[in-house]
Design an enzyme around this catalytic site. Structure first.
Site, PDB file in Angstrom:
ATOM      1  N   ASP A 151       0.839  -1.187   0.000  1.00  0.00           N
ATOM      2  CA  ASP A 151       0.000   0.000   0.000  1.00  0.00           C
ATOM      3  C   ASP A 151       0.885   1.252   0.000  1.00  0.00           C
ATOM      4  O   ASP A 151       1.996   1.218  -0.525  1.00  0.00           O
ATOM      5  CB  ASP A 151      -0.913  -0.043   1.242  1.00  0.00           C
ATOM      6  CG  ASP A 151      -2.229   0.669   1.062  1.00  0.00           C
ATOM      7  OD1 ASP A 151      -2.216   1.902   0.915  1.00  0.00           O
ATOM      8  OD2 ASP A 151      -3.286   0.014   1.081  1.00  0.00           O
ATOM      9  N   HIS A 193      -3.449   6.106   3.763  1.00  0.00           N
ATOM     10  CA  HIS A 193      -4.239   4.941   3.367  1.00  0.00           C
ATOM     11  C   HIS A 193      -3.780   3.651   4.051  1.00  0.00           C
ATOM     12  O   HIS A 193      -4.577   2.926   4.641  1.00  0.00           O
ATOM     13  CB  HIS A 193      -4.175   4.796   1.846  1.00  0.00           C
ATOM     14  CG  HIS A 193      -5.184   3.868   1.257  1.00  0.00           C
ATOM     15  ND1 HIS A 193      -4.904   2.562   0.940  1.00  0.00           N
ATOM     16  CD2 HIS A 193      -6.485   4.059   0.926  1.00  0.00           C
ATOM     17  CE1 HIS A 193      -5.974   1.997   0.419  1.00  0.00           C
ATOM     18  NE2 HIS A 193      -6.952   2.872   0.395  1.00  0.00           N
ATOM     19  N   SER A 369     -11.356  -0.799   0.226  1.00  0.00           N
ATOM     20  CA  SER A 369     -10.021  -0.776   0.840  1.00  0.00           C
ATOM     21  C   SER A 369     -10.069  -1.189   2.296  1.00  0.00           C
ATOM     22  O   SER A 369      -9.126  -1.788   2.818  1.00  0.00           O
ATOM     23  CB  SER A 369      -9.419   0.632   0.764  1.00  0.00           C
ATOM     24  OG  SER A 369      -8.776   0.864  -0.440  1.00  0.00           O
TER      25      SER A 369
END
Length: 522
Positions: A151, A193, A369
């Site tokens: 990621d 994220h 996600s």
């Protein structure tokens, strides 16, 4: 030769000036195919084996190209063409070169996100997937399983994650073409994220602070595949429009994850890929996924947020694709759908999920996600309990324990994950009768008020319904507190701390009643 992608050029679109990757947009072979984003002036090329480096250089030079990087783990080569060469033209040229067996655009991937909906109660997701009952089976075994988060890079200073990071194991895998992966310890974030993803899967738990990750004991490895320059415009938010990575970085990260499988302090590896791009799984990426899965690595990926077809890499063979549900137990409107979910996927909470954020903060996040790491965390719990399971067996157990939420298989896969049922199936090989499936549970038990802060209650599926109420009594059946939620702060009806001792709770819903016991330690 066999061409793996039949596409034509829509034109070069230079990415934002902050991005290190130059992006080009291509259309699919038919009207129903979505537009693909690829790295401009580059291809992934598979040469016949063996082809020496010098021979590759000679062959490519005739087409005005050169070797940029070797993806040795899968036998493909990143090829750079002259500035201004459209990818469509590069594809036509490359497929006719001698000793070239296959070509693929160098695909681009973005973090899978959707706009946040209204916030709901804290970590509703844990109750929804029956995590509290699941933890009665397994909370995760330190050094037995590690979740590798491919990621944007975990914030290594986040207190709920820093203690879970495997020492010295985190890496940056540059998507722009540098070979392999380089050390990134403590890991640094290109944006928030990965930090949000990691918290859902494996934040420090039972520590009286912040949130609980699904796998308490799993380690974490940050495999950063988004360069800081490719996310700078969106920092700290990893918006899909501001953050990009490419096949090269993801392939190298998968290869690294495969290499640390069963290593000291690592144990079994579960990969989480909360990123995606349109189109079918590209052959080079599929090769890397296959290598990882064949080595025993469980690979979980977000299905995508377009509401359309399942995106890559979630549509790669061997991957567990994950769609998103909301707090009402429905499939989220944005969650991608398709045959891949029907055949091998599940859904998990992905709307307003409470998780960790940069700088010791917490945040509510939405998108597939954040559904995917629920499944990665559950896979880690399963491997902690049954370390000999293969990726296919883990997938089968997760799907076999899922709850049907009444949607189509293309939308919900096998259903919404249920941690208790999956662990029961993994450990005992059956779902026939047990506490947790038919019995209400209070967790943690014993409840140490100063350490845990709140006691949570899990309602078994047989009792789940409207008008839920919980009454807490002393051992002599004196009423202590009546609740309308699923947690208790340890205070009685007068706002005073309940004394240490044994307590009884009674749960009632429109479907019936259930009871249980727990202890309080002040």
């Amino acid at each position: 030769m066999r061409t793996l992608a039949l596409i034509f050029c829509l034109g070069v679109l230079t990415a934002d000036s902050a991005l290190a990757l130059k992006i080009e947009r291509l259309a699919g072979a038919s009207a129903k195919d979505r537009v693909l984003e690829v790295v401009a002036e580059e291809l992934l090329v598979k040469f016949a084996s063996p082809t020496a480096s010098a021979e590759k250089a000679r062959i490519l030079a005739a087409a005005g190209a050169e070797v940029k990087a070797e993806l040795e783990s899968i036998g493909w080569t990143v090829v750079k063409f002259q500035a201004g060469t459209p990818v469509s033209a590069a594809l036509r040229a490359a497929k006719n070169l001698p000793r070239v067996e296959a070509v693929s655009p160098h695909r681009v991937y973005r973090p899978s996100r959707a706009p946040n909906d209204a916030l709901v109660n804290a970590q509703y997701a844990l109750a929804q997937i029956n995590a509290f009952a699941g933890w009665e089976f397994e909370v995760g075994n330190t050094a037995a399983v590690t979740v590798a988060v491919i990621d944007s890079g975990i914030d290594g200073t986040q207190p709920e994650l820093s203690g879970k990071l495997v020492a010295g194991a985190s890496r940056f895998c540059d998507p722009s073409g540098l070979p392999g992966c380089v050390a990134n310890n403590p890991p640094t974030p290109a944006c928030n994220h990965a930090t949000r993803v990691a918290g859902i899967a494996a934040a420090s738990s039972d520590n009286g602070s912040s949130i609980a990750g699904l796998s308490w004991g799993a380690g974490l490895v940050s495999l950063k595949v988004f360069a800081d320059a490719d996310c700078a415009a969106g920092f700290p938010e990893c918006s899909a429009g501001a953050c990009v990575t490419a096949d090269n970085g993801i392939i190298n990260a998968l290869n690294y994850a495969r290499g640390i499988q069963d290593g000291a302090g690592v144990g079994k590896v579960v990969v989480n890929l909360s990123l995606g791009g349109a189109g079918a799984c590209a052959a080079p990426l599929q090769a890397a996924v296959t290598n990882a899965v064949n080595a025993g690595v469980v690979v979980v990926a977000a299905a995508g947020n377009s509401g359309g077809a399942v995106e890559s890499p979630a549509n790669c063979a061997g991957v567990i694709p994950v769609g998103a549900t909301d707090s009402g137990n429905g499939v989220a409107y944005f969650s991608s759908r398709g045959a891949e979910l029907s055949a091998g996927g599940v859904v998990a909470p992905g709307v307003s999920v409470l998780t960790t954020d940069l700088n010791a903060a917490s945040a509510s996040a939405s998108g597939t996600s954040f559904a995917s790491p629920h499944v990665a965390g559950l896979a880690a719990l399963i491997l902690s309990a049954k370390s000999g399971m293969t990726p296919a067996q883990v997938q089968s157990v997760i799907r076999g324990g899922a709850d049907n939420i009444g949607d189509s298989a293309s939308a919900q896969g096998a259903g919404r994950v249920n941690a208790f049922r999956a662990l029961r199936l993994a450990v005992n090989g059956t779902l026939a009768g047990s506490a947790g499936e038919t019995k209400a549970i209070a967790f943690p038990n014993p409840f140490r008020v100063s350490r845990h802060g709140r006691l949570s209650f899990s309602i078994p599926p047989s009792l789940q319904g409207a008008q839920a109420k919980i009454k807490i009594y002393t051992a002599s059946y004196e009423l202590v507190r009546e609740l309308t939620g699923l947690s208790w702060n340890g205070l009685n009806e007068n706002g005073q701390a309940a004394a240490s001792g044994s307590y009884i709770f009674l749960i009632s819903t429109e479907k019936g009643t259930g009871s249980g016991r727990f202890s309080v330690i002040n």
